[in-house]
Scaffold this active site. Structure first.
Site, short mmCIF file in Angstrom:
data_model
loop_
_atom_site.label_atom_id
_atom_site.label_comp_id
_atom_site.label_asym_id
_atom_site.label_seq_id
_atom_site.Cartn_x
_atom_site.Cartn_y
_atom_site.Cartn_z
N HIS A 143 36.95 48.04 55.64
CA HIS A 143 36.28 46.97 54.88
C HIS A 143 36.36 47.24 53.38
CE1 HIS A 143 33.78 45.86 58.71
NE2 HIS A 143 35.08 45.62 58.83
C1 LIG Z 1 42.34 47.47 61.27
C2 LIG Z 1 41.36 46.51 60.66
C3 LIG Z 1 40.28 46.06 61.41
C4 LIG Z 1 39.37 45.16 60.86
N1 LIG Z 1 38.41 44.62 61.65
C5 LIG Z 1 37.70 43.56 61.19
C6 LIG Z 1 36.85 42.82 62.05
O1 LIG Z 1 36.79 43.05 63.26
N2 LIG Z 1 36.12 41.81 61.51
C7 LIG Z 1 36.18 41.50 60.18
O2 LIG Z 1 35.45 40.61 59.76
N3 LIG Z 1 37.00 42.17 59.36
C8 LIG Z 1 37.78 43.16 59.83
N4 LIG Z 1 38.66 43.80 59.00
C9 LIG Z 1 38.67 43.45 57.56
C10 LIG Z 1 39.38 42.14 57.22
O3 LIG Z 1 40.53 41.96 58.02
C11 LIG Z 1 39.71 42.21 55.73
O4 LIG Z 1 38.51 42.31 55.01
C12 LIG Z 1 40.47 41.00 55.23
O5 LIG Z 1 41.70 40.85 55.91
C13 LIG Z 1 40.73 41.15 53.74
O6 LIG Z 1 41.37 39.99 53.28
P1 LIG Z 1 42.23 39.96 51.95
O7 LIG Z 1 42.68 38.56 51.79
O8 LIG Z 1 41.43 40.59 50.87
O9 LIG Z 1 43.45 40.94 52.21
P2 LIG Z 1 44.55 40.88 53.37
O10 LIG Z 1 44.09 40.09 54.52
O11 LIG Z 1 44.96 42.28 53.59
O12 LIG Z 1 45.75 40.07 52.70
C14 LIG Z 1 46.53 40.57 51.66
C15 LIG Z 1 47.96 40.09 51.86
O13 LIG Z 1 48.71 40.30 50.67
C16 LIG Z 1 50.01 40.75 51.01
N5 LIG Z 1 50.52 41.47 49.83
C17 LIG Z 1 50.03 42.60 49.28
N6 LIG Z 1 50.74 42.94 48.18
C18 LIG Z 1 51.71 42.00 48.04
C19 LIG Z 1 52.77 41.80 47.10
N7 LIG Z 1 52.96 42.64 46.07
N8 LIG Z 1 53.59 40.73 47.27
C20 LIG Z 1 53.41 39.86 48.30
N9 LIG Z 1 52.42 40.00 49.22
C21 LIG Z 1 51.58 41.06 49.09
C22 LIG Z 1 49.78 41.62 52.24
O14 LIG Z 1 50.95 41.78 52.99
C23 LIG Z 1 48.69 40.84 52.97
O15 LIG Z 1 49.22 39.92 53.90
C24 LIG Z 1 39.55 44.72 59.51
C25 LIG Z 1 40.63 45.18 58.76
C26 LIG Z 1 41.55 46.06 59.32
C27 LIG Z 1 42.73 46.52 58.50
#
Ligand SMILES: Cc1cc2nc3c(=O)[nH]c(=O)nc-3n(C[C@H](O)[C@H](O)[C@H](O)COP(=O)(O)OP(=O)(O)OC[C@H]3O[C@@H](n4cnc5c(N)ncnc54)[C@H](O)[C@@H]3O)c2cc1C
Ligand SMILES: *[C@@H]1O[C@H](CO)[C@@H](O)[C@H](O)[C@H]1NC(C)=O
Ligand SMILES: *[C@@H]1O[C@H](CO)[C@@H](O)[C@H](O)[C@H]1NC(C)=O
Ligand SMILES: *[C@@H]1O[C@H](CO)[C@@H](O)[C@H](O)[C@H]1NC(C)=O
Ligand SMILES: *[C@@H]1O[C@H](CO)[C@@H](O)[C@H](O)[C@H]1NC(C)=O
Ligand SMILES: *[C@@H]1O[C@H](CO)[C@@H](O)[C@H](O)[C@H]1NC(C)=O
Ligand SMILES: *[C@@H]1O[C@H](CO)[C@@H](O)[C@H](O)[C@H]1NC(C)=O
Length: 550
Positions: free
Chosen positions: A502
């Site tokens: 998280h």
């Molecule tokens: C293993 C795991 C289990 C989890 N379990 C839960 C759960 O059960 N329930 C829950 O609520 N949350 C859970 N979470 C947390 C939740 O998934 C994250 O908080 C959420 O995905 C964060 O969203 P975000 O948009 O900040 O980042 P992300 O969803 O990580 O999205 C970022 C995206 O940007 C892309 N990216 C990064 N850098 C670049 C670049 N330079 N160029 C192009 N693309 C790029 C990445 O490939 C990715 O697709 C979990 C997370 C993980 C990893």
């Protein structure tokens, strides 16, 4: 006659085009016509909005923007729709430990010795996560000063596509009863809301255990107004600074496709055009720094020209530690991921899973077990098809996290390579309050494991201390272990810590972005994702990340 021949040639021409291997590869996403490989992108293109990262925030954000404007999404990973079954509930751990080049998870060790994962796929974390879906605590919504009515509508918009009520079978039913027995009262039944007591949470896994993800929110997009490029890694945001002393203004990005070819995406000249970085808590500060927005000394040391000296970029990175107890079971258990949850008065959150396929038990991540534990653990793992070398755990784990850990670390550049995970330091248990929170949470976990409701899932010959020993032994971290004597709970917390994934705080509102998520000191640039959070919203963040994107 002539018309017939012309038609024949036309059909032949179109067929040759469509079946040419390059175009098959480049043009077909099974789900969406507007999702394509970046190898098919033009060298230069113009857009009203450029979203960097098609993850939990980026997908709903892009779908929303496409209602009224032209949007480009650049995602470094591939499509989540190509391999049926790969992301099903039972394969949660298998997917996380997949080391092939087709893995949706990029692995790294944090500076404090935690093995962890970053999403690299369209849909981001929602394609590799544990699926648990719940709203933020009301305090979080108040603190972020989001409009409560808009928050409610936006959660509902997400839920229409991807929230499901999970079944409560034997193991989860015992977890629920054990939580109530341990005093985590009252029972609040199935709800999206964050309320003290024991409840049943929603899930993005449907009734057939198939995963739905933020990528499904692209169904809301206006197909004529959006382009999503896959395997498109953004290397840099481009800024211009007019000589009249105005602020640096983001004008476009440079991205690289799967064949290593560079492309430029630029903003159109209209006044509302912007770049929105949604690359996650690790990727967003990394990209800002690679583009010259960050702590000047760090950028200079890497030879990166400084656009704005912004000392807070990457600082205050935090993670909610995960600690728990693995429980191998004498009885068969269902496959389950986290539906029964305890929310204590002290804001410790207790969750549990069971019956998952286990990743290979070899390699640098795993260590051999002491003979007694090895025997019990091996007995509790059953072979399953279709993976020849996969075993399913007959048993599960009860885990807990603290709602708001106080310890913070940082994200710093390791190199100028955007493909490499930067240095990530969570600084777990730096503050003694966090150790106290962990001990409190573990006390509840121990009560659950020792409860009457749970007794049928315990081997009578195996003590709770044995189980803790087992858990600390197989935890995939590289921290020193101290279990020659019975471990104290504070020591157990430090030795057996894992990530709850998280991550948040590395581009915080008020420190790196303003209340409208605009990056301080530059124009036409925002960050919208989990990096902007000052705390994890509620038990688990994904619902709130997607809501924010909307
Ligand atoms: C293993 C795991 C289990 C989890 N379990 C839960 C759960 O059960 N329930 C829950 O609520 N949350 C859970 N979470 C947390 C939740 O998934 C994250 O908080 C959420 O995905 C964060 O969203 P975000 O948009 O900040 O980042 P992300 O969803 O990580 O999205 C970022 C995206 O940007 C892309 N990216 C990064 N850098 C670049 C670049 N330079 N160029 C192009 N693309 C790029 C990445 O490939 C990715 O697709 C979990 C997370 C993980 C990893
Ligand atoms: C992974 O490797 C295989 C075999 O070398 C190759 O065919 C495939 O294209 C690679 N996939 C990616 C996403 O790089
Ligand atoms: C919980 O809700 C279900 C319907 O979703 C209902 O059948 C059940 O009686 C409720 N249980 C309690 C304890 O309120
Ligand atoms: C600097 O120039 C830009 C564009 O040429 C203009 O929009 C802006 O208002 C100017 N800023 C100042 C401070 O004069
Ligand atoms: C399965 O495991 C056996 C022994 O541990 C090994 O020899 C074999 O190569 C493995 N098969 C696969 C497909 O990984
Ligand atoms: C907490 O972290 C800071 C910064 O890394 C460090 O200087 C300090 O020694 C740490 N304190 C403890 C108790 O670990
Ligand atoms: C825990 O396991 C270690 C070896 O891994 C062993 O030396 C120790 O005695 C065990 N402690 C308890 C309390 O079982």
């Amino acid at each position: 006659m002539e018309r017939g021949l012309w038609r024949f040639l036309k059909v032949l021409f179109v067929a040759a085009f469509a079946f040419h291997p390059y175009f098959c590869h480049a043009q077909k996403d099974p789900q969406y016509s507007f999702v394509q490989e970046a190898t098919s992108a033009p060298p230069v293109s113009y857009h009203s909005y450029i979203v960097v990262g098609g993850g939990a925030a980026g997908c709903p954000l892009a779908a929303t923007l496409s209602e009224k404007a032209n949007v480009l999404v650049l995602e470094r990973g591939g499509s989540p729709y190509l391999v049926p079954g790969k992301t099903d509930k039972v394969n949660f751990l298998i997917g996380l430990y997949d080391t092939s080049n087709e893995s949706y998870a990029q692995h790294f060790y944090s500076e404090d010795g935690i093995f962890s994962h970053r999403a690299r796929v369209l849909g981001g974390g929602t394609v590799i996560n544990a699926g648990y879906y719940s709203h933020a605590d009301p305090k979080f919504i108040e603190e972020t000063r989001l409009d409560p009515a808009l928050v409610k509508d936006s959660y509902q918009w997400v839920e229409k596509k991807l929230a499901f009520q999970p079944p409560i079978l034997q193991w989860q039913s015992a977890v629920k009863d054990a939580l109530l027995e341990a005093g985590v009262q009252p029972f609040n039944n199935f709800t999206y809301e964050h309320i003290v007591g024991t409840k049943i949470a929603a899930s993005i896994f449907d009734e057939n255990d198939h995963r739905h993800s933020a990528a499904d929110l692209l169904e809301y997009a206006n197909p004529g107004n959006i382009k999503v490029y896959l395997h498109a890694t953004v290397h840099q945001i481009i800024f211009t600074t007019e000589n009249n002393g105005s602020r640096p203004r983001a004008t476009g990005v440079i991205y690289v496709d799967a064949l290593g070819v560079k492309h430029t995406a630029s903003l159109t000249k209209d006044s509302t055009s912007e770049i929105i970085v949604s690359s996650g808590a690790i990727g967003s500060p990394q990209l800002l720094m690679l583009s010259g927005v960050g702590p000047a000394p760090q950028l200079q040391a890497m030879g990166i020209p400084v656009v704005v000296d912004q000392p807070m970029v990457g600082q205050n990175m935090a993670d909610n530690f995960l600690n728990g107890i693995i429980v191998p079971s004498p009885l068969p258990v269902e496959t389950s991921l986290l539906p029964s949850v305890g929310i204590t008065q002290f804001q410790n959150y207790i969750e549990a899973w069971s019956g998952l396929n286990m990743p290979p038990f070899t390699g640098p991540i795993r260590k051999p077990l002491p003979p007694l534990l090895n025997q019990i653990y091996t007995e509790a793992r059953k072979k399953v098809e279709p993976y020849p070398n996969t075993t399913r755990l007959q048993g599960g784990i009860i885990v807990q996290k603290a709602g708001r850990p106080l310890s913070t670390g940082y994200v710093e550049l390791k190199s100028t390579d955007p493909n490499e995970t930067p240095k990530v330091f969570f600084n777990y248990f730096n503050k003694t309050e966090d150790v106290d929170m962990c001990v409190r949470g573990m006390e509840t976990v121990i009560k659950v494991v020792n409860s009457n409701s749970f007794s049928k899932f315990r081997f009578t010959s195996v003590s709770t201390q044995d189980l803790m020993n087992l858990t600390a032994t197989i935890t995939s971290n590289v921290r020193p272990k101290h279990f020659n004597t019975a471990m104290s709970l504070p020591q157990y917390c430090k030795d057996s810590v894992s990530t709850f994934w998280h991550y948040h705080g590395s581009c915080q509102v008020g420190k790196v972005v303003d209340n409208d998520y605009r990056v301080l000191g530059v124009d036409n640039l925002r960050v919208i994702d989990a990096s902007t959070f000052h705390a994890t919203p509620g038990t688990n963040p994904q619902a709130t990340v997607m809501m924010l994107g909307r």
